[in-house]
Scaffold this motif. Structure first.
Motif, PDB file in Angstrom:
ATOM      1  N   LEU A 176      32.266 134.042  40.907  1.00 14.26           N
ATOM      2  CA  LEU A 176      32.034 132.908  40.014  1.00 14.26           C
ATOM      3  C   LEU A 176      32.742 131.684  40.572  1.00 14.26           C
ATOM      4  O   LEU A 176      33.821 131.808  41.157  1.00 14.26           O
ATOM      5  N   PRO A 177      32.177 130.498  40.378  1.00 13.51           N
ATOM      6  CA  PRO A 177      32.910 129.282  40.776  1.00 13.51           C
ATOM      7  C   PRO A 177      34.210 129.187  39.980  1.00 13.51           C
ATOM      8  O   PRO A 177      34.240 129.515  38.790  1.00 13.51           O
ATOM      9  N   VAL A 229      24.882 117.807  37.658  1.00 18.16           N
ATOM     10  CA  VAL A 229      25.315 118.763  38.683  1.00 18.16           C
ATOM     11  C   VAL A 229      26.052 119.925  38.030  1.00 18.16           C
ATOM     12  O   VAL A 229      25.838 121.091  38.378  1.00 18.16           O
ATOM     13  N   GLY A 230      26.912 119.638  37.057  1.00 20.08           N
ATOM     14  CA  GLY A 230      27.626 120.698  36.351  1.00 20.08           C
ATOM     15  C   GLY A 230      26.687 121.647  35.638  1.00 20.08           C
ATOM     16  O   GLY A 230      26.871 122.867  35.660  1.00 20.08           O
ATOM     17  N   ALA A 231      25.655 121.106  35.005  1.00 17.35           N
ATOM     18  CA  ALA A 231      24.671 121.945  34.321  1.00 17.35           C
ATOM     19  C   ALA A 231      23.932 122.840  35.312  1.00 17.35           C
ATOM     20  O   ALA A 231      23.703 124.023  35.039  1.00 17.35           O
ATOM     21  N   GLU A 232      23.581 122.286  36.468  1.00 16.18           N
ATOM     22  CA  GLU A 232      22.885 123.074  37.487  1.00 16.18           C
ATOM     23  C   GLU A 232      23.782 124.189  38.029  1.00 16.18           C
ATOM     24  O   GLU A 232      23.340 125.330  38.188  1.00 16.18           O
ATOM     25  N   ILE A 233      25.030 123.880  38.303  1.00 15.85           N
ATOM     26  CA  ILE A 233      25.960 124.898  38.796  1.00 15.85           C
ATOM     27  C   ILE A 233      26.178 125.967  37.728  1.00 15.85           C
ATOM     28  O   ILE A 233      26.228 127.161  38.021  1.00 15.85           O
ATOM     29  N   GLY A 234      26.305 125.556  36.472  1.00 15.78           N
ATOM     30  CA  GLY A 234      26.460 126.513  35.378  1.00 15.78           C
ATOM     31  C   GLY A 234      25.274 127.448  35.272  1.00 15.78           C
ATOM     32  O   GLY A 234      25.447 128.668  35.124  1.00 15.78           O
ATOM     33  N   ASP A 235      24.064 126.904  35.362  1.00 19.40           N
ATOM     34  CA  ASP A 235      22.855 127.741  35.317  1.00 19.40           C
ATOM     35  C   ASP A 235      22.854 128.762  36.447  1.00 19.40           C
ATOM     36  O   ASP A 235      22.600 129.944  36.232  1.00 19.40           O
ATOM     37  N   ARG A 236      23.141 128.294  37.640  1.00 18.12           N
ATOM     38  CA  ARG A 236      23.135 129.194  38.800  1.00 18.12           C
ATOM     39  C   ARG A 236      24.209 130.264  38.687  1.00 18.12           C
ATOM     40  O   ARG A 236      23.972 131.423  39.035  1.00 18.12           O
ATOM     41  N   ALA A 237      25.390 129.893  38.219  1.00 21.60           N
ATOM     42  CA  ALA A 237      26.473 130.866  38.079  1.00 21.60           C
ATOM     43  C   ALA A 237      26.121 131.944  37.064  1.00 21.60           C
ATOM     44  O   ALA A 237      26.353 133.135  37.303  1.00 21.60           O
ATOM     45  N   VAL A 238      25.543 131.558  35.937  1.00 22.80           N
ATOM     46  CA  VAL A 238      25.200 132.537  34.900  1.00 22.80           C
ATOM     47  C   VAL A 238      24.056 133.437  35.360  1.00 22.80           C
ATOM     48  O   VAL A 238      24.092 134.651  35.132  1.00 22.80           O
ATOM     49  N   SER A 280      39.230 131.396  35.905  1.00 28.02           N
ATOM     50  CA  SER A 280      40.482 131.456  36.653  1.00 28.02           C
ATOM     51  C   SER A 280      40.819 132.877  37.106  1.00 28.02           C
ATOM     52  O   SER A 280      41.740 133.071  37.893  1.00 28.02           O
ATOM     53  N   ASP A 281      40.072 133.885  36.625  1.00 29.38           N
ATOM     54  CA  ASP A 281      40.324 135.284  36.979  1.00 29.38           C
ATOM     55  C   ASP A 281      39.304 135.780  38.005  1.00 29.38           C
ATOM     56  O   ASP A 281      38.247 135.188  38.176  1.00 29.38           O
ATOM     57  N   ASP A 282      39.631 136.896  38.648  1.00 29.01           N
ATOM     58  CA  ASP A 282      38.666 137.581  39.510  1.00 29.01           C
ATOM     59  C   ASP A 282      37.789 138.434  38.609  1.00 29.01           C
ATOM     60  O   ASP A 282      38.229 139.421  38.032  1.00 29.01           O
ATOM     61  N   ALA A 283      36.530 138.051  38.471  1.00 25.89           N
ATOM     62  CA  ALA A 283      35.610 138.711  37.537  1.00 25.89           C
ATOM     63  C   ALA A 283      35.139 140.052  38.076  1.00 25.89           C
ATOM     64  O   ALA A 283      34.814 140.185  39.257  1.00 25.89           O
ATOM     65  N   MET A 284      35.092 141.035  37.190  1.00 27.40           N
ATOM     66  CA  MET A 284      34.625 142.376  37.516  1.00 27.40           C
ATOM     67  C   MET A 284      33.682 142.844  36.412  1.00 27.40           C
ATOM     68  O   MET A 284      33.847 142.471  35.254  1.00 27.40           O
ATOM     69  N   VAL A 285      32.721 143.668  36.791  1.00 22.44           N
ATOM     70  CA  VAL A 285      31.875 144.335  35.806  1.00 22.44           C
ATOM     71  C   VAL A 285      32.102 145.832  35.978  1.00 22.44           C
ATOM     72  O   VAL A 285      32.033 146.359  37.079  1.00 22.44           O
ATOM     73  N   ALA A 334      23.291 134.244  38.490  1.00 23.42           N
ATOM     74  CA  ALA A 334      23.834 135.138  39.515  1.00 23.42           C
ATOM     75  C   ALA A 334      24.706 136.217  38.881  1.00 23.42           C
ATOM     76  O   ALA A 334      24.667 137.389  39.295  1.00 23.42           O
ATOM     77  N   ALA A 335      25.501 135.852  37.878  1.00 22.83           N
ATOM     78  CA  ALA A 335      26.343 136.837  37.196  1.00 22.83           C
ATOM     79  C   ALA A 335      25.491 137.857  36.452  1.00 22.83           C
ATOM     80  O   ALA A 335      25.787 139.063  36.472  1.00 22.83           O
ATOM     81  N   ALA A 336      24.422 137.414  35.804  1.00 21.37           N
ATOM     82  CA  ALA A 336      23.529 138.334  35.095  1.00 21.37           C
ATOM     83  C   ALA A 336      22.887 139.318  36.080  1.00 21.37           C
ATOM     84  O   ALA A 336      22.797 140.520  35.799  1.00 21.37           O
ATOM     85  N   GLU A 337      22.491 138.812  37.229  1.00 15.22           N
ATOM     86  CA  GLU A 337      21.909 139.689  38.252  1.00 15.22           C
ATOM     87  C   GLU A 337      22.914 140.729  38.715  1.00 15.22           C
ATOM     88  O   GLU A 337      22.582 141.902  38.897  1.00 15.22           O
ATOM     89  N   ARG A 338      24.156 140.306  38.875  1.00 10.35           N
ATOM     90  CA  ARG A 338      25.204 141.245  39.322  1.00 10.35           C
ATOM     91  C   ARG A 338      25.468 142.314  38.261  1.00 10.35           C
ATOM     92  O   ARG A 338      25.649 143.484  38.588  1.00 10.35           O
ATOM     93  N   VAL A 339      25.471 141.929  36.986  1.00  7.72           N
ATOM     94  CA  VAL A 339      25.667 142.894  35.901  1.00  7.72           C
ATOM     95  C   VAL A 339      24.514 143.893  35.881  1.00  7.72           C
ATOM     96  O   VAL A 339      24.720 145.106  35.789  1.00  7.72           O
ATOM     97  N   GLU A 340      23.299 143.410  35.983  1.00  6.70           N
ATOM     98  CA  GLU A 340      22.130 144.291  35.967  1.00  6.70           C
ATOM     99  C   GLU A 340      22.138 145.261  37.139  1.00  6.70           C
ATOM    100  O   GLU A 340      21.798 146.437  36.983  1.00  6.70           O
ATOM    101  N   ASN A 341      22.546 144.785  38.310  1.00  5.53           N
ATOM    102  CA  ASN A 341      22.588 145.647  39.495  1.00  5.53           C
ATOM    103  C   ASN A 341      23.740 146.647  39.457  1.00  5.53           C
ATOM    104  O   ASN A 341      23.720 147.630  40.197  1.00  5.53           O
ATOM    105  N   ALA A 342      24.739 146.419  38.622  1.00  5.91           N
ATOM    106  CA  ALA A 342      25.875 147.342  38.526  1.00  5.91           C
ATOM    107  C   ALA A 342      25.525 148.612  37.764  1.00  5.91           C
ATOM    108  O   ALA A 342      26.200 149.630  37.904  1.00  5.91           O
TER     109      ALA A 342
END
Length: 156
Positions: free
Chosen positions: A79-80, A44-53, A128-133, A55-63
């Motif tokens: 991010l979780p 489950v941790g591996a699946e959540i990690g994959d999804r988080a990364v 633990s931080d609020d992530a920003m790009v 989604a984050a990559a998509e957000r960076v690309e869209n920025a």
């Protein structure tokens, strides 16, 4: 002394039944917590990690603005807060987002698909931080930075 047809006293029979139940519960607990539950948590941790990364990559690309070179954009990234009960970080390595987690089974990477006008991608996010790009640029090209809201002064 009272005994049943088999020659066993009721107290001894009950003690044997209780002992068998205790052994069964102990064996099942050991089997689950020694193997099945940690394996499940890793999966489950591996699946959540994959999804988080991803989604984050998509957000960076869209920025990254579509055609601009002279720009400044700031976007939040969800991010979780933890994966598998542990804090983690996401860093950039060669235009790839890499998840760094204390559990070796939780490992994820996502290559960023960015235009050539992006000259640098750097930074790190901590769960633990609020992530920003932040995307900034001039005629020389665009720079993408992973940062925390606190490092931006709390605002956009």
């Amino acid at each position: 002394m009272i005994s049943d047809d088999r020659g066993v006293t009721p107290a001894v029979g009950k003690a044997l039944e209780v002992g068998i139940v205790v052994l069964f519960v102990g064996a099942m607990t050991t089997a689950l917590y020694g193997g099945a539950v940690p394996d499940y948590r890793d999966a489950v941790g591996a699946e959540i990690g994959d999804r988080a990364v991803v989604a984050a990559a998509e957000r960076v690309e869209n920025a990254v603005p579509p055609a601009a070179r002279d720009a400044r954009t700031v976007h939040g990234v969800d991010l979780p807060r933890s994966i598998r009960g542990e804090n983690y970080r996401i860093a950039v390595e060669n235009r790839t987002l890499v998840l760094d987690h204390p559990a070796a089974a939780v490992d994820a990477r996502a290559r960023l698909a960015l235009p050539e006008r992006v000259v640098s991608v750097e930074g790190v996010w901590h769960s633990s931080d609020d992530a920003m790009v932040v995307v900034t640029g001039d005629r020389g090209g665009l720079r993408v930075e992973l940062t925390a809201r606190e490092e931006l002064g709390g605002g956009r």
